[in-house]
Design an enzyme around this catalytic site. Structure first.
Site, PDB file in Angstrom:
ATOM      1  CB  CYS A  87     -27.043  46.223  -7.862  1.00  0.00           C
ATOM      2  SG  CYS A  87     -27.792  44.787  -7.068  1.00  0.00           S
ATOM      3  CG  HIS A  97     -31.407  48.564  -8.232  1.00  0.00           C
ATOM      4  ND1 HIS A  97     -30.986  49.682  -7.555  1.00  0.00           N
ATOM      5  CD2 HIS A  97     -30.688  47.532  -7.713  1.00  0.00           C
ATOM      6  CE1 HIS A  97     -30.073  49.357  -6.667  1.00  0.00           C
ATOM      7  NE2 HIS A  97     -29.860  48.054  -6.750  1.00  0.00           N
TER       8      HIS A  97
END
Length: 498
Positions: free
Chosen positions: A161, A153
């Site tokens: 992430c 993202h």
């Protein structure tokens, strides 16, 4: 060829629109078709590079991630049928250590082979745009590994992430979107601790994760020798690549990650090329070990890494577990690949002056944050979250489960320069506080949550071509103006049916 690509995109639009109509013309789904962030076109300069490399705009893609180098590669299929490297993106931030993700909350970014279908693309992400990595896969589940909402993202902020700048994820998202419009059902994501070279294998030869790394190196080698997406299966709690049925078999082998492996073979041409490559790698590895190549120091408390192109622009910035801190002073004078938010939290290096540091420190403790708001608050409100157009389509045609990344509504002021805290203005039965929603939010509760996030510009200039038609000089839409929708957008593809 361009005409055929256009026809494939138009056909996919018809199918997507038909799915919406059959679902009852859900206006939220139709509004997502005009989502400005998700519809930013592939930059003209990148399209020109595709043409130079004999690639079609809507041909299949493949993504590779490398933690130590802090790089994300996008590969694209050429007209010859093989994949070639289109572009390498520096990763702004990844968290955890070198090694696979094992359990929920360990802050580890996953490693392994994952499949990204349209349902995993989230145009409404709280982190600008995102796609779900698909962790855990069948191999992870067979080992009892847990975790959810592991994403690639924007926002340069990671709690398990792979975080890019908003401009980078917009470009990567557009490449994935076009591959789906071209007919690709899912693209493969390969996540590695480092480039699987003999030198890196020698440096990390004493790491306890080496057996796992040798296993996924098989898939790395398959791609290196074939330049084709390797077919991935699982059995006996291990990865199997490019398995085919034996010559005397009547049907294809059936794989189960927890069961005994069925009879299978590797095609002769692939097997021969693999043997040659792996023999060369083993000879070079033995030479490097024999000459005393230093063993890489195990994690002593550093949480993840950051590419030096970003670390060079942050006060007291450090690459952490990523390599290549040399030359940062020169990089600081060059142009950054996207906007670095003021809240970015670079890896914090331990105090090496303290004697008797442990060989491996726990990677679960979060580093101190310099962000004004270190946590995000999620208010539960039934029925408030819109589904992604990709998600609803994928569920209807059986391509995968719906994405459950944190979502956000469009900001009221597209050109707002600041990131104020968002107030919770709706009553909710409970409040969830999470250090990182993509890491700690239970999947079951995701559909009933509406995440309040700071307002930010809807559009970001491309990292490849600043002349993109969807952005102005202030990195956003002009105040009071209607969104500019490119000719190749969801809006144009759906307009005939609206």
């Amino acid at each position: 060829m361009n005409l055929r690509s256009h026809a494939r995109g138009l056909l996919t639009s018809v199918v997507l629109t038909g799915a919406i109509v059959l679902a009852g013309c859900n206006t939220d789904d139709i509004s997502l078709a005009t989502n400005a962030k998700a519809n930013q076109p592939v930059p003209p300069k990148l399209i020109a590079e595709m043409n130079e490399k004999d690639m079609d705009l809507q041909s299949p893609i493949l993504v590779r991630l490398f933690k130590q180098e802090a790089e994300l590669e996008v590969w694209k299929q050429t007209r010859s049928g093989q994949f070639a490297l289109l572009k390498t993106y520096p990763i702004c931030r990844w968290s955890g250590d070198l090694g696979p993700k094992v359990r929920e909350g360990d802050r580890q970014a996953p490693e392994g082979f994952y499949s990204i279908n349209p349902g995993q693309m989230n145009p409404q992400s709280a982190y600008y745009l995102s796609f779900n990595t698909g962790y855990p896969n069948a191999f992870d589940r067979a080992l009892g590994r847990t975790g959810s909402q592991l994403m690639v993202h924007g926002d340069c902020s990671s709690r398990g992430c792979y975080a890019m700048t908003d401009e980078q994820i917009a470009e990567i998202y557009s490449l994935g979107r076009e591959s789906f419009f071209g007919g690709q059902k899912a693209f493969q994501l390969q996540a590695y601790p480092f480039r699987m070279t003999p030198l890196n294998m020698a440096k990390h030869r004493n790491n306890p994760n080496m057996p796992f790394w040798k296993m996924i190196k098989e898939g790395y080698d398959h791609f290196e020798v074939t330049r084709q997406e390797p077919k991935v299966d699982f059995c006996e709690k291990k990865y199997v690549f490019d398995a085919a049925k034996p010559a005397d078999a009547r049907r294809d082998p059936v794989f189960d990650a927890s069961a005994k492996c069925p009879a299978y073979v590797i095609p002769d041409d692939i097997a021969q090329a693999l043997r040659e490559k792996q023999q060369k790698d083993e000879v070079e590895y033995a030479r490097l070990v024999a000459k005393g190549t230093p063993v890489a120091r195990l994690n002593t408390g550093v949480d993840g890494g950051m590419n030096k192109v970003f670390a060079s622009r942050i006060p007291n910035g450090n690459t952490g577990l990523s390599e290549g801190s040399e030359g940062m002073s020169l990089l600081a004078m060059s142009r950054a690949p996207g906007t670095i938010p003021s809240h970015v939290n670079p890896p914090k290096m331990p105090d090496l002056s303290t004697p008797d540091q442990p060989a491996v420190a726990a990677s679960t403790a979060p580093p101190p944050s310099t962000r004004a708001a270190a946590t995000r608050v999620a208010a539960v409100s039934q029925g408030n979250q819109s589904e992604s157009i990709f998600s609803s389509f994928a569920r209807k045609v059986g391509l995968g489960s719906a994405d459950t990344t944190a979502t956000t509504s469009q900001p009221a002021a597209a050109t707002a320069p600041a990131r104020p805290k968002a107030a919770d203005t709706q009553p909710a039965p409970r409040t969830v506080v999470a250090a990182h929603p993509a890491e700690s939010r239970p999947a079951a509760a995701s559909r009933s949550e509406t995440r309040q996030v700071a307002a930010r510009p809807s559009l970001k200039p491309s990292v490849t071509d600043n002349a993109a038609a969807t952005t102005d000089k202030k990195e956003g839409q002009l105040s009071g103006a209607a969104p500019i929708v490119p000719a190749n957008s969801f809006e144009s593809r759906f307009s005939a049916f609206k």
